[in-house]
Each structure stands twice: as structure tokens, then as C-alpha cells.
Design a protein around this motif. Structure first.
Motif, PDB file in Angstrom:
ATOM      1  N   LYS A 197     -42.184   9.419 -35.448  1.00  0.00           N
ATOM      2  CA  LYS A 197     -41.756   8.224 -36.187  1.00  0.00           C
ATOM      3  C   LYS A 197     -42.683   7.052 -35.851  1.00  0.00           C
ATOM      4  O   LYS A 197     -43.150   6.956 -34.713  1.00  0.00           O
TER       5      LYS A 197
ATOM      6  N   GLY B  54     -30.168  14.159 -18.624  1.00  0.00           N
ATOM      7  CA  GLY B  54     -30.250  15.388 -17.844  1.00  0.00           C
ATOM      8  C   GLY B  54     -31.398  15.295 -16.855  1.00  0.00           C
ATOM      9  O   GLY B  54     -31.617  14.243 -16.237  1.00  0.00           O
TER      10      GLY B  54
ATOM     11  N   PHE C  92     -22.994  13.896 -19.375  1.00  0.00           N
ATOM     12  CA  PHE C  92     -24.004  14.435 -20.306  1.00  0.00           C
ATOM     13  C   PHE C  92     -23.255  14.760 -21.589  1.00  0.00           C
ATOM     14  O   PHE C  92     -22.612  15.800 -21.677  1.00  0.00           O
TER      15      PHE C  92
HETATM   16  N1  COA Z   1     -33.169  13.148 -36.891  1.00  0.00           N
HETATM   17  C1  COA Z   1     -31.968  13.606 -37.332  1.00  0.00           C
HETATM   18  N2  COA Z   1     -31.400  14.741 -36.892  1.00  0.00           N
HETATM   19  C2  COA Z   1     -32.082  15.445 -35.975  1.00  0.00           C
HETATM   20  C3  COA Z   1     -33.330  15.037 -35.460  1.00  0.00           C
HETATM   21  C4  COA Z   1     -33.870  13.843 -35.964  1.00  0.00           C
HETATM   22  N3  COA Z   1     -35.043  13.379 -35.526  1.00  0.00           N
HETATM   23  N4  COA Z   1     -33.741  15.946 -34.553  1.00  0.00           N
HETATM   24  C5  COA Z   1     -32.808  16.900 -34.479  1.00  0.00           C
HETATM   25  N5  COA Z   1     -31.805  16.584 -35.337  1.00  0.00           N
HETATM   26  C6  COA Z   1     -30.574  17.347 -35.544  1.00  0.00           C
HETATM   27  C7  COA Z   1     -30.858  18.816 -35.809  1.00  0.00           C
HETATM   28  O1  COA Z   1     -31.067  19.049 -37.183  1.00  0.00           O
HETATM   29  C8  COA Z   1     -29.594  19.452 -35.286  1.00  0.00           C
HETATM   30  O2  COA Z   1     -28.575  19.245 -36.250  1.00  0.00           O
HETATM   31  P1  COA Z   1     -27.447  20.355 -36.518  1.00  0.00           P
HETATM   32  O3  COA Z   1     -26.680  20.423 -35.214  1.00  0.00           O
HETATM   33  O4  COA Z   1     -26.681  19.773 -37.650  1.00  0.00           O
HETATM   34  O5  COA Z   1     -28.211  21.600 -36.831  1.00  0.00           O
HETATM   35  C9  COA Z   1     -29.229  18.594 -34.084  1.00  0.00           C
HETATM   36  O6  COA Z   1     -29.855  17.320 -34.307  1.00  0.00           O
HETATM   37  C10 COA Z   1     -29.727  19.170 -32.752  1.00  0.00           C
HETATM   38  O7  COA Z   1     -31.133  19.333 -32.829  1.00  0.00           O
HETATM   39  P2  COA Z   1     -31.884  20.576 -32.162  1.00  0.00           P
HETATM   40  O8  COA Z   1     -33.337  20.305 -32.260  1.00  0.00           O
HETATM   41  O9  COA Z   1     -31.375  21.864 -32.705  1.00  0.00           O
HETATM   42  O10 COA Z   1     -31.358  20.429 -30.660  1.00  0.00           O
HETATM   43  P3  COA Z   1     -31.414  21.416 -29.432  1.00  0.00           P
HETATM   44  O11 COA Z   1     -30.129  22.125 -29.298  1.00  0.00           O
HETATM   45  O12 COA Z   1     -32.651  22.235 -29.434  1.00  0.00           O
HETATM   46  O13 COA Z   1     -31.493  20.342 -28.236  1.00  0.00           O
HETATM   47  C11 COA Z   1     -32.056  18.205 -27.322  1.00  0.00           C
HETATM   48  C12 COA Z   1     -32.494  19.343 -28.247  1.00  0.00           C
HETATM   49  C13 COA Z   1     -33.197  17.199 -27.279  1.00  0.00           C
HETATM   50  C14 COA Z   1     -30.788  17.544 -27.822  1.00  0.00           C
HETATM   51  C15 COA Z   1     -31.820  18.807 -25.906  1.00  0.00           C
HETATM   52  O14 COA Z   1     -33.017  19.353 -25.438  1.00  0.00           O
HETATM   53  C16 COA Z   1     -31.330  17.791 -24.914  1.00  0.00           C
HETATM   54  O15 COA Z   1     -30.147  17.563 -24.789  1.00  0.00           O
HETATM   55  N6  COA Z   1     -32.273  17.167 -24.142  1.00  0.00           N
HETATM   56  C17 COA Z   1     -31.948  16.155 -23.167  1.00  0.00           C
HETATM   57  C18 COA Z   1     -31.807  16.694 -21.781  1.00  0.00           C
HETATM   58  C19 COA Z   1     -33.006  17.438 -21.298  1.00  0.00           C
HETATM   59  O16 COA Z   1     -34.067  17.476 -21.903  1.00  0.00           O
HETATM   60  N7  COA Z   1     -32.853  18.062 -20.155  1.00  0.00           N
HETATM   61  C20 COA Z   1     -33.945  18.824 -19.571  1.00  0.00           C
HETATM   62  C21 COA Z   1     -33.588  19.579 -18.364  1.00  0.00           C
HETATM   63  S1  COA Z   1     -32.425  20.929 -18.708  1.00  0.00           S
END
Ligand code: COA
Length: 435
Positions: A372, A338, A85
Motif C-alpha cells: 500500500k 505475537g 492475542f
Molecule cells: N486487506 C483486507 N483483507 C485482508 C488483507 C488486506 N490487506 N490481508 C488479508 N486479508 C484477509 C484475508 O483475505 C483473510 O480473510 P478471510 O478470513 O475472509 O479469508 C484474512 O484477512 C486473514 O488473512 P490470511 O492472509 O489468510 O491470514 P493468515 O491466517 O495467513 O495469518 C496473519 C496472517 C498476519 C494474521 C498472522 O500471521 C498473524 O497473526 N501474525 C501476527 C503474529 C505473528 O506474526 N507472529 C509470529 C510468531 S508465531
């Protein structure tokens, strides 16, 4: 019978001596998050830094410590990190081509381990041995049983700050080959940010959750913040991959009592915990929290046994077909699948169940729409168009499961940020999906 205290003393050594046992070409592994044996791994990195090791691979998941194996480019060719992961420190190393990544559904990791891997040693962080000679594997139980089955040697790193999971994985001292003691403060997750966006999203989801529902909250700021919106509910249950701080709040305020669950009545079920020090204290010695292997906890056939199962997860972008990307920004790795798909499927199969994917409508200060027309080239599909159920932003809720393309596009455009709706409508028409 050998006294287990003598057994402990005979197997105890320093982290340096344990690291010295590792040979060139070995494959090592550890379990997720707080399971990482940070003292052993630092001693190993030191040896590698001195040129004493080459070609040693270490498998990890959800790197919560700043591990040298991922942080130090000078260890290339000596220590190779391989993540299940690619978050935390692994994310950068994977993006720079210095570490490897194994795509998977979290529930399948034990199966992959049993089918594909042999380990020279497994090393996990544990809480101090109890009066019966058992170590608790603490806040993580996800694939340790499979790892231990497939390992030639079992090493444990005893950390007095590791909580003891009384209803979690245990290892008897007789099953262990070497013991090191290394006390470190456990890493903590910053508290979820309760801003207007997360409160609005939490409100929309809370309206759709009945009293008595069973919840899963995914990794990321929005799912954890959403948990806070559920404080006025009654008789909720918890069956989740990751135990979070907002779950502690929900239990302490009485919203969660696990009384209406069909399985594990009276207990919150998880496969690992990661959050605050307060949460680690909460799970310590707590028979109300079962920390169980991921091939059981994340199995959709198990998840759906609780009625009104509600899963709440985050994403990075979604296209107008409803394909959800939660793992990459274009070609840039951000994390892994995940348990997202495990819970989307499990919740949708549960009687009265629902799955929510929730995110703020824009990223980067409002300059990028997360809805998107098509996914950014290179983006990874995490939840497919056939599995997706509800999508939520601060502009509302779209229900996509079983809906046509035109209905999906209309609903998703309506919950996109207003600044991007014209462009999305134009692109949808161009592609013939807005009939
Ligand atoms: N385009 C460009 N950048 C983007 C973006 C997009 N569409 N969406 C988010 N980002 C950027 C954010 O600005 C942030 O940037 P920074 O680190 O410079 O601030 C970064 O990506 C992380 O985004 P954020 O929304 O803050 O992430 P998060 O910490 O809330 O995590 C996931 C979101 C989706 C990454 C997280 O939920 C994940 O890993 N999911 C997969 C696994 C999962 O869902 N498991 C579930 C069971 S536990």
C-alpha cells in the motif's frame, strides 16, 4: 512423605464442582492454545449463563477452542474474556466490544504478569500425572511459570490427549490445589495450503537460506507452507515460537537435525505447539523437542545466539516505507504482535541471520493490494520500518533493511501485483519518495 497418588485423589473433583469454587469478581487465566482447560471453562460459562456469576475475567491467548466466554454475547457482564492475542473466537468478541485485548510483545507477557497481575486462580490443561507425581503442561509452556507464581490457586485439567513434553514445563501434584479430569480431542490446524503462490514464495526464501541455518516459522498459512520448501536443505535447526506441522516434516525427512546450532544442539526449541494430531503424537515423550517459557525462547538476545537465524512471518499489508501490519485490517483486529518482532530482531542480530515477512501480493480474490502507498487508516504497525528486513511476495523479494525510502519504494512496487504497480508508483511520486 504423603503418597502423591493419595494427594491426587484428595484434590480430584468434577468440573462442575471446580467451577462452583469461582467467586464473583475473580480474575482467572490460562496459557496459550492447547493449554485452555476447555471443560472447566464450559462449566464456568454454564454457571454464568444461569446468572450465578458476575464480573469474572478470564485471560487467554490464541483461542483454539470455541470458548463460550468469547462466543456468547449473553455472557456480557458475567464473564469477560481478555486476550493477549485477539485471534480465534476472541477476534470477533474484541471487534464487537465484548472482550478486551492486552497489546504486548509475546516475550514480555511473563514480565507483564509479574508486574501487573494477581490471579485468583490459574487453570491449565495438562497430561496425566506421571509415575513421579508430575503433570506435563503439554504443548504449551509460554507464560505458565509466571502465571503460577502470581496465582492464589492452581487448578489443572487432565486430558489424556495432551502430549507429555518431557523437556517442557512440569507441575508436581503437591503444587496443585484442584484436579479435574476431562478428556477432549485436541483442536487441530488445517494443513497448510500448498498453492502456486505459497510454493513460489517458499522457493524465493529457500534460495536465501543456507544449509545449517536455524529457522523460525510464524503463524499463518504462508510461513508453514514455506517450511515445506526447505525439505532439500541439510543440517537445519529449529528455534521458534510456535512448533508447526511443516517442522515435523522437516525433521522426519532429515532436513532438520539441529546439529549446527550454537544453543540447544540436537534439540528443536519452541514455546508452544499447534497443528495436527500427527504433530501432537510427534512431540509426545520426545526429548528432541524442548518446550520452554516465552521470556527465554522469544528473547532476541537468546534467538540471535544461533548463527544464520532465519525468521519467516506473515503480514496483512506493508506500506512503501516498509511498515508492516500483521494485526489488523484497518481498525478491525485480526490478531496480536505475537513473536513477530521478537524474531525479526533476533534474526537480524544473529551472525548471518535474515528475517523474511512473506505474503501473497493481493487479498480478496486479487481486488486488494497488500503493498500500500500508506497503511489503511487504523492499521496497526507490527514490525517497524527500522526493524524490517526482507519482504517477499510471489513476485519477488525486496531487501529493505538499511535501504533508503526511494530504494524501498522501488523494490516494493516491483514485488506488488502488476495490476497495482502504476497506482503505487503514482502515489509514491506524489509523496516525493520516488527520487
Ligand atoms: N486487506 C483486507 N483483507 C485482508 C488483507 C488486506 N490487506 N490481508 C488479508 N486479508 C484477509 C484475508 O483475505 C483473510 O480473510 P478471510 O478470513 O475472509 O479469508 C484474512 O484477512 C486473514 O488473512 P490470511 O492472509 O489468510 O491470514 P493468515 O491466517 O495467513 O495469518 C496473519 C496472517 C498476519 C494474521 C498472522 O500471521 C498473524 O497473526 N501474525 C501476527 C503474529 C505473528 O506474526 N507472529 C509470529 C510468531 S508465531
Amino acid at each position: 512423605m504423603t503418597d502423591f497418588r493419595e494427594c491426587y485423589a484428595a484434590k480430584r473433583m468434577s468440573v462442575e464442582d471446580l467451577a462452583a469454587e469461582v467467586q464473583n469478581g475473580w480474575t482467572l487465566c490460562t496459557d496459550a492454545a492447547l493449554s485452555e482447560p476447555v471443560g472447566f471453562l464450559a462449566a464456568l460459562a454454564e454457571r454464568a449463563g444461569k446468572g450465578e456469576l458476575s464480573n469474572v475475567t478470564i485471560q487467554t491467548l490464541l483461542d483454539v477452542y470455541p470458548l463460550e466466554v468469547y462466543a456468547d454475547p449473553a455472557l456480557a457482564g458475567k464473564l469477560l474474556g481478555c486476550s493477549w492475542f485477539s485471534s480465534g473466537g476472541a477476534r470477533k468478541a474484541v471487534n464487537e466490544g465484548r472482550a478486551d485485548f492486552i497489546p504486548n510483545y509475546y516475550r514480555d507477557i511473563p514480565r507483564h504478569i509479574r508486574a501487573n497481575y494477581e490471579y485468583d486462580a490459574v487453570c491449565v490443561s495438562v497430561s496425566p500425572m506421571d509415575k513421579h507425581g508430575y503433570f506435563s503442561l503439554g504443548a504449551t509452556a509460554s507464560y505458565s511459570p509466571a502465571m503460577i507464581e502470581k496465582a492464589k490457586r492452581v487448578y489443572v485439567e487432565v486430558n489424556r490427549n495432551q502430549p507429555r513434553a518431557v523437556c517442557g514445563a512440569q507441575l508436581h501434584v503437591s503444587q496443585v490445589d484442584a484436579i479435574v479430569e476431562h478428556d477432549v480431542e485436541l483442536p487441530v490446524l488445517p494443513a497448510p495450503k500448498l498453492d502456486e503462490v505459497s510454493l513460489t514464495i517458499g522457493g524465493y526464501i529457500a534460495e536465501r537460506i543456507p544449509d545449517g541455518a536455524c529457522i523460525q516459522l510464524g503463524i499463518g498459512a504462508i510461513p508453514d507452507a514455506t517450511g515445506m520448501a526447505l525439505k532439500a536443505k541439510h543440517d537445519l535447526g529449529i528455534h521458534t515460537e510456535m512448533f508447526t506441522d511443516s517442522m515435523v516434516e522437516l525433521i522426519e525427512c532429515g532436513a532438520v537435525n539441529n546439529s549446527k546450532k550454537q544453543i540447544h544442539v540436537g534439540q528443536s526449541v519452541t514455546t508452544f505447539a499447534f497443528g495436527s494430531k500427527r504433530m501432537y503424537d510427534f512431540i509426545d515423550d520426545n526429548p528432541g523437542i524442548a518446550i520452554l517459557p516465552v521470556d527465554y525462547v522469544n528473547d532476541p538476545a537468546v534467538i540471535c545466539r544461533n548463527d544464520n537465524m532465519i525468521s519467516i512471518n506473515a503480514a496483512l499489508e506493508v506500506d512503501l516505507w516498509g511498515q508492516v501490519c500483521a494485526e489488523s485490517v484497518g481498525t478491525k483486529h485480526m490478531s496480536g504482535t505475537g513473536g513477530q518482532v521478537d524474531y525479526v530482531r533476533g534474526a537480524c542480530q544473529s551472525k548471518g541471520g535474515k528475517s523474511f515477512i512473506a505474503f501473497s501480493s493481493t487479498a480478496k480474490g486479487g481486488t486488494i493490494s497488500k503493498v500500500k502507498p500508506i497503511l489503511t487508516p487504523g492499521a496497526v504497525v507490527t514490525t517497524s520500518k527500522n526493524d524490517v528486513d526482507y519482504i517477499v511476495t510471489e513476485y519477488g523479494v525486496a531487501h529493505l533493511r538499511g535501504e533508503s525510502l526511494a530504494s524501498r519504494a522501488r523494490q516494493l512496487i516491483a514485488i506488488a501485483h502488476p495490476d497495482f504497480r502504476d497506482e503505487l508508483r503514482f502515489e509514491a511520486k506524489k509523496r516525493g519518495i520516488l527520487i
